[in-house]
Design a protein around this motif. Sequence first.
Motif, PDB file in Angstrom:
ATOM      1  N   HIS A  15       4.336 -59.110  13.641  1.00  0.00           N
ATOM      2  CA  HIS A  15       4.014 -57.581  13.086  1.00  0.00           C
ATOM      3  C   HIS A  15       4.291 -57.580  11.656  1.00  0.00           C
ATOM      4  CE1 HIS A  15       2.680 -55.853  16.762  1.00  0.00           C
ATOM      5  NE2 HIS A  15       3.958 -56.140  17.376  1.00  0.00           N
ATOM      6  N   TRP A  16       5.792 -58.196  11.455  1.00  0.00           N
ATOM      7  CA  TRP A  16       6.048 -58.422  10.138  1.00  0.00           C
ATOM      8  C   TRP A  16       5.189 -59.072   9.408  1.00  0.00           C
ATOM      9  CZ3 TRP A  16       7.665 -62.331   7.060  1.00  0.00           C
ATOM     10  CH2 TRP A  16       8.473 -61.813   5.971  1.00  0.00           C
ATOM     11  N   TRP A  17       4.994 -60.449   9.876  1.00  0.00           N
ATOM     12  CA  TRP A  17       4.177 -61.488   9.123  1.00  0.00           C
ATOM     13  C   TRP A  17       2.612 -60.682   8.942  1.00  0.00           C
ATOM     14  CZ3 TRP A  17       5.811 -65.462   6.626  1.00  0.00           C
ATOM     15  CH2 TRP A  17       7.064 -66.014   7.346  1.00  0.00           C
ATOM     16  N   SER A  18       1.974 -59.983   9.722  1.00  0.00           N
ATOM     17  CA  SER A  18       0.566 -59.463   9.774  1.00  0.00           C
ATOM     18  C   SER A  18       0.706 -58.527   8.591  1.00  0.00           C
ATOM     19  CB  SER A  18       0.023 -58.966  10.853  1.00  0.00           C
ATOM     20  OG  SER A  18       1.018 -57.896  11.400  1.00  0.00           O
ATOM     21  N   ALA A  19       1.897 -57.718   8.579  1.00  0.00           N
ATOM     22  CA  ALA A  19       1.789 -56.680   7.467  1.00  0.00           C
ATOM     23  C   ALA A  19       2.126 -57.219   6.228  1.00  0.00           C
ATOM     24  CB  ALA A  19       3.008 -55.600   7.917  1.00  0.00           C
ATOM     25  N   ARG A  20       3.000 -58.322   6.006  1.00  0.00           N
ATOM     26  CA  ARG A  20       2.923 -58.814   4.836  1.00  0.00           C
ATOM     27  C   ARG A  20       1.777 -59.656   4.243  1.00  0.00           C
ATOM     28  NH1 ARG A  20       5.951 -64.104   3.625  1.00  0.00           N
ATOM     29  NH2 ARG A  20       6.329 -63.978   1.382  1.00  0.00           N
ATOM     30  N   PHE A  21       1.081 -60.128   5.170  1.00  0.00           N
ATOM     31  CA  PHE A  21      -0.287 -60.909   4.794  1.00  0.00           C
ATOM     32  C   PHE A  21      -1.153 -59.794   4.439  1.00  0.00           C
ATOM     33  CE2 PHE A  21      -4.673 -62.152   5.995  1.00  0.00           C
ATOM     34  CZ  PHE A  21      -4.426 -63.292   5.354  1.00  0.00           C
ATOM     35  N   LEU A  22      -1.399 -58.818   5.026  1.00  0.00           N
ATOM     36  CA  LEU A  22      -2.389 -57.633   4.603  1.00  0.00           C
ATOM     37  C   LEU A  22      -1.879 -56.915   3.270  1.00  0.00           C
ATOM     38  CD1 LEU A  22      -3.361 -56.074   8.221  1.00  0.00           C
ATOM     39  CD2 LEU A  22      -4.519 -57.774   6.562  1.00  0.00           C
ATOM     40  N   SER A  23      -0.548 -56.852   3.411  1.00  0.00           N
ATOM     41  CA  SER A  23      -0.162 -56.357   1.805  1.00  0.00           C
ATOM     42  C   SER A  23      -0.416 -57.050   0.654  1.00  0.00           C
ATOM     43  CB  SER A  23       1.337 -55.667   2.107  1.00  0.00           C
ATOM     44  OG  SER A  23       2.161 -57.071   1.869  1.00  0.00           O
ATOM     45  N   GLN A  24      -0.404 -58.344   0.793  1.00  0.00           N
ATOM     46  CA  GLN A  24      -0.479 -59.598   0.000  1.00  0.00           C
ATOM     47  C   GLN A  24      -2.082 -59.475  -0.376  1.00  0.00           C
ATOM     48  OE1 GLN A  24       1.295 -62.946   0.559  1.00  0.00           O
ATOM     49  NE2 GLN A  24       3.452 -62.264   0.020  1.00  0.00           N
ATOM     50  N   LEU A  25      -2.939 -59.354   0.525  1.00  0.00           N
ATOM     51  CA  LEU A  25      -4.164 -59.084   0.275  1.00  0.00           C
ATOM     52  C   LEU A  25      -4.675 -58.072  -0.427  1.00  0.00           C
ATOM     53  CD1 LEU A  25      -6.179 -60.107   3.797  1.00  0.00           C
ATOM     54  CD2 LEU A  25      -6.082 -61.427   1.533  1.00  0.00           C
ATOM     55  N   SER A  26      -4.011 -56.935  -0.341  1.00  0.00           N
ATOM     56  CA  SER A  26      -4.509 -55.708  -0.682  1.00  0.00           C
ATOM     57  C   SER A  26      -3.907 -55.542  -2.168  1.00  0.00           C
ATOM     58  CB  SER A  26      -3.748 -54.284  -0.259  1.00  0.00           C
ATOM     59  OG  SER A  26      -2.340 -54.410  -0.373  1.00  0.00           O
ATOM     60  N   GLY A  27      -3.078 -56.542  -2.697  1.00  0.00           N
ATOM     61  CA  GLY A  27      -2.675 -56.440  -3.998  1.00  0.00           C
ATOM     62  C   GLY A  27      -3.154 -57.887  -4.871  1.00  0.00           C
ATOM     63  N   ALA A  28      -4.389 -58.152  -4.360  1.00  0.00           N
ATOM     64  CA  ALA A  28      -4.969 -59.513  -4.908  1.00  0.00           C
ATOM     65  C   ALA A  28      -5.480 -59.040  -6.152  1.00  0.00           C
ATOM     66  CB  ALA A  28      -6.078 -60.182  -3.962  1.00  0.00           C
ATOM     67  N   PRO A  29      -5.849 -59.777  -7.144  1.00  0.00           N
ATOM     68  CA  PRO A  29      -6.395 -59.562  -8.327  1.00  0.00           C
ATOM     69  C   PRO A  29      -7.703 -58.977  -8.161  1.00  0.00           C
ATOM     70  CG  PRO A  29      -5.274 -61.707  -8.803  1.00  0.00           C
ATOM     71  CD  PRO A  29      -4.995 -61.478  -7.232  1.00  0.00           C
TER      72      PRO A  29
END
Length: 84
Positions: free
Chosen positions: A47-61
């Motif tokens: 759950h931590w890994w997926s939340a981190r991955f999705l939050s990085q996707l949402s912050g993409a340029p």
Amino acid sequence: MKGAIIVNPYDSDEIAAAIHTALRLPLSVRQAYHQQLIKELHIHDSHWWSARFLSQLSGAPGDTGAMPAAGLIDSAGFGNRPRY
């Protein structure tokens, strides 16, 4: 992960050396490493890994603020239920 012996999985000599090193560690050191690894697994679960991955996707340029993966996941029929 802290406490892990890192090896190149394609180098059989390095794997053998790491196994040899791990087998020669004193019991107290092995127990400390194991305890540290288990603690990391409880903190950094799927759950931590997926939340981190999705939050990085949402912050993409060039991101407009929407999470593109959310629509893709929902349209695939997964919704918000946990998958194991």
